[in-house]
Design a protein around this motif. Sequence first.
Motif, short mmCIF file in Angstrom:
data_model
loop_
_atom_site.label_atom_id
_atom_site.label_comp_id
_atom_site.label_asym_id
_atom_site.label_seq_id
_atom_site.Cartn_x
_atom_site.Cartn_y
_atom_site.Cartn_z
N THR A 246 34.39 38.41 40.89
CA THR A 246 35.82 38.10 41.09
C THR A 246 36.83 38.37 39.73
O THR A 246 36.22 38.26 38.72
CB THR A 246 36.08 36.51 41.47
N ASP A 247 38.03 39.07 40.07
CA ASP A 247 38.61 39.38 39.08
C ASP A 247 40.17 39.29 39.28
O ASP A 247 40.59 39.28 40.57
CB ASP A 247 38.80 40.97 38.61
N LEU A 248 41.07 39.19 38.56
CA LEU A 248 42.67 39.03 38.69
C LEU A 248 43.22 40.06 39.26
O LEU A 248 43.94 40.15 40.13
CB LEU A 248 43.23 38.58 37.34
N ALA B 171 30.32 36.13 32.17
CA ALA B 171 31.77 36.43 31.95
C ALA B 171 32.07 37.23 30.76
O ALA B 171 31.32 36.81 29.78
CB ALA B 171 32.53 35.30 32.13
N GLN B 172 32.62 38.32 30.77
CA GLN B 172 33.00 38.94 29.70
C GLN B 172 34.49 39.13 30.10
O GLN B 172 35.20 39.88 30.49
CB GLN B 172 32.45 40.09 29.15
N PRO B 173 35.45 38.01 29.67
CA PRO B 173 36.90 37.91 29.97
C PRO B 173 37.67 38.60 28.62
O PRO B 173 37.11 39.23 27.65
CB PRO B 173 37.17 36.36 29.82
N GLY C 247 41.22 36.95 42.18
CA GLY C 247 41.56 35.73 41.81
C GLY C 247 41.83 35.50 40.52
O GLY C 247 41.01 36.09 39.50
N ASP C 248 42.83 34.34 40.04
CA ASP C 248 42.80 34.05 38.75
C ASP C 248 41.45 33.15 38.47
O ASP C 248 41.20 32.19 38.96
CB ASP C 248 43.96 33.37 38.48
N THR C 249 40.83 33.53 37.20
CA THR C 249 39.64 33.06 36.85
C THR C 249 38.80 32.49 38.20
O THR C 249 38.25 33.26 38.92
CB THR C 249 39.96 31.74 35.60
N PHE C 250 38.87 30.93 38.39
CA PHE C 250 38.04 30.69 39.41
C PHE C 250 38.48 30.40 40.83
O PHE C 250 37.93 29.89 41.83
CB PHE C 250 37.32 29.10 39.21
N LEU D 190 32.60 36.64 36.52
CA LEU D 190 34.02 36.03 36.61
C LEU D 190 34.69 37.24 35.65
O LEU D 190 33.90 37.54 34.62
CB LEU D 190 33.77 34.62 35.66
N CYS D 191 35.90 37.45 36.02
CA CYS D 191 36.65 38.50 35.15
C CYS D 191 35.86 39.87 35.15
O CYS D 191 35.47 40.47 33.90
CB CYS D 191 36.79 38.12 33.56
N ALA D 192 35.25 40.14 36.42
CA ALA D 192 34.04 41.15 36.63
C ALA D 192 34.62 42.47 36.24
O ALA D 192 33.73 43.43 36.05
CB ALA D 192 33.77 41.11 38.02
C1 LIG Z 1 37.44 42.64 28.96
S1 LIG Z 1 37.51 43.12 31.04
C2 LIG Z 1 35.81 42.91 31.23
C3 LIG Z 1 35.27 43.69 32.34
C4 LIG Z 1 33.83 43.38 32.74
N1 LIG Z 1 33.47 41.96 32.62
C5 LIG Z 1 33.04 44.00 31.72
O1 LIG Z 1 32.19 43.51 30.92
O2 LIG Z 1 32.96 45.18 31.60
C6 LIG Z 1 38.18 41.66 31.16
C7 LIG Z 1 38.49 41.67 32.84
O3 LIG Z 1 39.13 40.57 33.09
C8 LIG Z 1 40.15 40.69 34.03
N2 LIG Z 1 40.90 39.51 33.91
C9 LIG Z 1 41.93 39.47 33.08
N3 LIG Z 1 42.50 38.06 33.39
C10 LIG Z 1 41.99 37.63 34.18
C11 LIG Z 1 42.07 36.26 34.76
N4 LIG Z 1 43.03 35.49 34.44
N5 LIG Z 1 41.14 35.91 35.74
C12 LIG Z 1 40.42 36.66 36.26
N6 LIG Z 1 40.27 38.16 35.64
C13 LIG Z 1 40.98 38.22 34.66
C14 LIG Z 1 40.85 42.00 33.61
O4 LIG Z 1 41.27 42.46 34.85
C15 LIG Z 1 39.21 42.45 33.40
O5 LIG Z 1 38.75 43.25 34.53
#
Ligand SMILES: C[S@@+](CC[C@H](N)C(=O)[O-])C[C@H]1O[C@@H](n2cnc3c(N)ncnc32)[C@H](O)[C@@H]1O
Length: 455
Positions: free
Chosen positions: A160-162, A203-205, A187-190, A138-140
């Motif tokens: 998945t990622d926004l 997840a690393q969001p 997509g937004d989160t889930f 998640l937030c990939a």
């Molecule tokens: C800190 S980065 C980490 C990326 C990856 N997980 C990593 O460890 O390298 C956070 C990620 O979350 C995504 N993101 C931000 N808001 C989001 C949301 N509401 N839903 C899903 N993804 C989101 C960003 O586009 C970004 O790719």
Amino acid sequence: MFPGCATLNHAMTPRIGTPEEFHELREWLDKVGLPDEREQPDHPLVRFFSRSQPRPRSELGQPLLEDLGLAVPADTEGWIRPSVDLYRMAGLYLVSDSFASIQAGMAPFDAVFPPSAFGTRLFMRSLPKEPAPTALDLCAGAAPAALILARAGAREVTATDLSHRAAHFATFNARLNGLPRIESLQGDTFEAVRGRKFHLIAAQPPFIPDFGQKYMFLNSGEIGHTIPQRILSELPEYLEPGGSFHAVLSLFEDASATVSGRIRGWLGEAGDRFDIFVFERLRRNARDAFSMEQGEKEETAAAWQEVCERRGLTDSVLSVIVLQRHASTRPAITASRHVDAPDWERIRDYIALHQDTGIAARLREGKLADAPSLSVLSSSRHEDGREIETVELYTSHPFPDRRALPAELSGLLPLCDGTRSGAEVLAALPQRPEEALFWREVESLVREGFLELRG
Ligand SMILES: C[S@@+](CC[C@H](N)C(=O)[O-])C[C@H]1O[C@@H](n2cnc3c(N)ncnc32)[C@H](O)[C@@H]1O
């Protein structure tokens, strides 16, 4: 409008090549031996791919770099420069937007997070190596977690990622690494996986407070908790019973909430079915956390001090978080500790020791022995004409740890030779300790890896 946006619209998007092209590029990277930049920061390929230093086209000799949009002609005739970063980490190739352009505020708002960051390294090394049937990243971003989980043999992996841009890079990275079965969604989160359940969610969001330079990957509400909180409150809907959640998060504590307390609160009613393990890597004063991370201007720093004061924030804690959803009705476990190296094998063994609900019951009958990783330092000193002995224990597994034995238990170790049960050790101690102290201490020594309980 975000800083630097106006200059950015030309950020390159790599082309998804054919399987043959990816195969050829992978073989070339293997052959030229792109190293991890941490290990060989001055390697010419590291300087090219992650520090944007141009090289002659003929020296690299790989047309696919330009064909796939990973490099563009440089100012000097016959030279090329990268248009994205390309890293080798944990034996995987990862393409992201350029760290240098992000730092300079020249990257797009939806720039793809460079996985060479400290947090992502922690994240990658802390992920399970055993295959999960189904896994979600998640937030990939560039999808480092999806790649690790797919390589570990997960049957189905979804990233998945926004950001559409991140979803595209995730597809690129999956194919580049010969792991094309990874499904990459936007997509937004889930949102993109509504109605589905996973055995493992990673997840690393974003978790940085909303100050300073704004990128989609960075900011997450006034104190950075908005997206972590949304993810954790929805998690019970998406995680299979028996499944696990693995994250890297930086969260703030205040007088009423520790990191694990916040997480349990966000999980809501389902929280009592989750064991929570917090492996703290870095704890700082909340007031220092933001200014140190961002090196921000004075007014930003002052605004952050005001937020800390108003919200009563005490500490900022960067941690690897592991949640396990148990299928039974046993009470939930919460454990928190500092770690320097949160590798998966250590995390797994630590969790197993803490989830072994039978340890307390088996202590009386089971045989106590030194753990293989135990070392002991005994010393004595004279005080008021008496000899006082101190015993310090050190273990390296599951995590390096040390502790002093209470004086009443100083004779414990020689008795723990694998032939005596807990009850026999207690009876044989030269100074009879208080029983409750003995059982509490011995249980903790077993759970922290100083002693072993056999049988
Ligand atoms: C800190 S980065 C980490 C990326 C990856 N997980 C990593 O460890 O390298 C956070 C990620 O979350 C995504 N993101 C931000 N808001 C989001 C949301 N509401 N839903 C899903 N993804 C989101 C960003 O586009 C970004 O790719």
